[in-house]
Design an enzyme around this catalytic site. Structure first.
Site, mmCIF file in Angstrom:
data_model
loop_
_atom_site.group_PDB
_atom_site.id
_atom_site.type_symbol
_atom_site.label_atom_id
_atom_site.label_comp_id
_atom_site.label_asym_id
_atom_site.label_seq_id
_atom_site.Cartn_x
_atom_site.Cartn_y
_atom_site.Cartn_z
ATOM 1 C CG HIS A 243 10.707 1.023 7.690
ATOM 2 N ND1 HIS A 243 11.158 -0.255 7.493
ATOM 3 C CD2 HIS A 243 9.347 0.949 7.662
ATOM 4 C CE1 HIS A 243 10.113 -1.065 7.339
ATOM 5 N NE2 HIS A 243 9.007 -0.364 7.442
HETATM 6 C C1 BDR Z 1 9.825 2.584 3.568
HETATM 7 O O1 BDR Z 1 8.654 2.748 2.775
HETATM 8 C C2 BDR Z 1 7.753 3.602 3.424
HETATM 9 O O2 BDR Z 1 6.524 2.948 3.514
HETATM 10 C C3 BDR Z 1 8.332 3.950 4.766
HETATM 11 O O3 BDR Z 1 8.086 5.316 5.055
HETATM 12 C C4 BDR Z 1 9.798 3.684 4.601
HETATM 13 O O4 BDR Z 1 10.488 4.802 4.101
HETATM 14 C C5 BDR Z 1 9.852 1.179 4.130
HETATM 15 O O5 BDR Z 1 9.845 0.252 3.108
#
Ligand code: BDR
Ligand code: CA
Length: 313
Positions: A243
């Protein structure tokens, strides 16, 4: 062109860690002014420790790391140990940091740095809940003038949510903060689940990280090994979604990404859909565009860039 000056606002998190490494590996494109930490994936004491672990892993103990808000603006903190493990960085075994946490609060650092900066000269890169950024903007609205762009990971539209059926984690944890940021008038680029779920660490991509044979390459392979089990079980996907590195990759090569300028509003009242990013992708309202909402990525190009840059560390 001179490198973009950025502040990374983060809650590491394995994918945050990879995003930070990509930035630190790319000095010709990115100058990291500081790293501000926020409560999110794990509590603040751990996110502010993990950010320093990552800097030390690649021999960058001089990076300034600040601790910020330890809870969302108006709600109880929700964390994500079920995804990231108890430490937030489960996977590799890494030593505790010896570099100091800065004394200043992250929000004070944001305000002081942006007040001293030229107009539109600093890019903010939030990789977690938007609490620090919203608090700074509320306390000192004048700092918006110094912000060139906010490039953030958060939200989802076509993919739905990953913490509730309609909400992505970063926005869900602090919807009030997200609402403030999306209404700030600052130019925003959004990396929602719609694009990050296309940035998957498949086995060959993981093997390429490991084959670097460096501390960073091995740590990234081990982090994504750990992080992938959640998404494989939940979505049947091929590997861990990276992500947050979409944010720093965008700064280096925006041509890897495609999206639309649209209106995005944040749901802050309905418990059922709390934290939903209501994205007017089809232009069915006359609400003005406030964000570049990214949907597509050249995933092979993204992983080639990431692997090439990690090899430098
Ligand atoms: C986001 O939430 C966190 O778990 C990850 O680091 C990312 O920023 C994804 O939904
Ligand atoms: Ca994150």
């Amino acid at each position: 062109m001179s490198p973009r000056k950025i502040i990374i606002d983060t809650d590491p998190g394995q994918d945050d860690a990879v995003a930070i490494l990509l930035a630190l590996a790319s000095p010709e494109d990115i100058e990291v002014l500081g790293i501000t930490c926020v409560a999110g994936n794990v509590p603040l004491s751990l996110t502010s420790k993990n950010a320093r672990i990552i800097c030390e892993l690649v021999g960058k103990p001089d990076v300034k790391v600040y601790a910020g808000c330890d809870r969302p603006l108006g709600r109880e903190l929700v964390t994500a140990e079920h995804v990231h493990g108890e430490t937030g960085l489960n996977g590799p075994v890494l030593p505790d940091p010896t570099m100091p946490l800065q004394d200043m609060h992250a929000v004070d650092y944001l305000i002081e740095t942006l007040r001293a900066a030229a107009p539109k000269s600093v890019t903010l890169c939030p990789l977690g809940p938007l609490t620090n950024i919203a608090t700074a903007l509320t306390r000192a609205p004048d700092i918006a003038a110094a912000v060139d762009e906010i490039v953030l990971m958060g939200g989802g539209y076509f993919e739905g949510g990953n913490i509730t059926p309609t909400a992505e984690f970063n926005i869900y944890v602090d919807p009030q903060a997200a609402d403030i940021v999306f209404k700030s008038g600052i130019s925003i680029v959004v990396m929602p689940l719609d694009v990050t779920h296309k940035a998957l660490v498949t086995s060959p991509r993981n093997a390429a990280f490991r084959a670097l044979g460096t501390a960073a390459g091995t740590a990234v392979a081990e982090m994504t090994d750990f992080f992938e089990r959640f998404d494989k079980e939940k979505y049947g996907s091929e590997g861990a979604p990276l992500h947050d590195p979409c944010v720093t990759a965008y700064l280096i090569d925006p041509a890897l990404f495609k999206g639309r300028h649209i209106n995005v509003e944040i749901e802050t009242t309905s418990e059922l859909t709390m934290g939903m990013t209501v994205a007017d992708w089809w232009g069915v309202t006359d609400r003005p565009a406030n964000a570049l909402f990214i949907k597509d990525i050249d995933a092979d190009g993204f992983f080639a860039l990431l692997t090439e840059r990690l090899a430098r560390l």
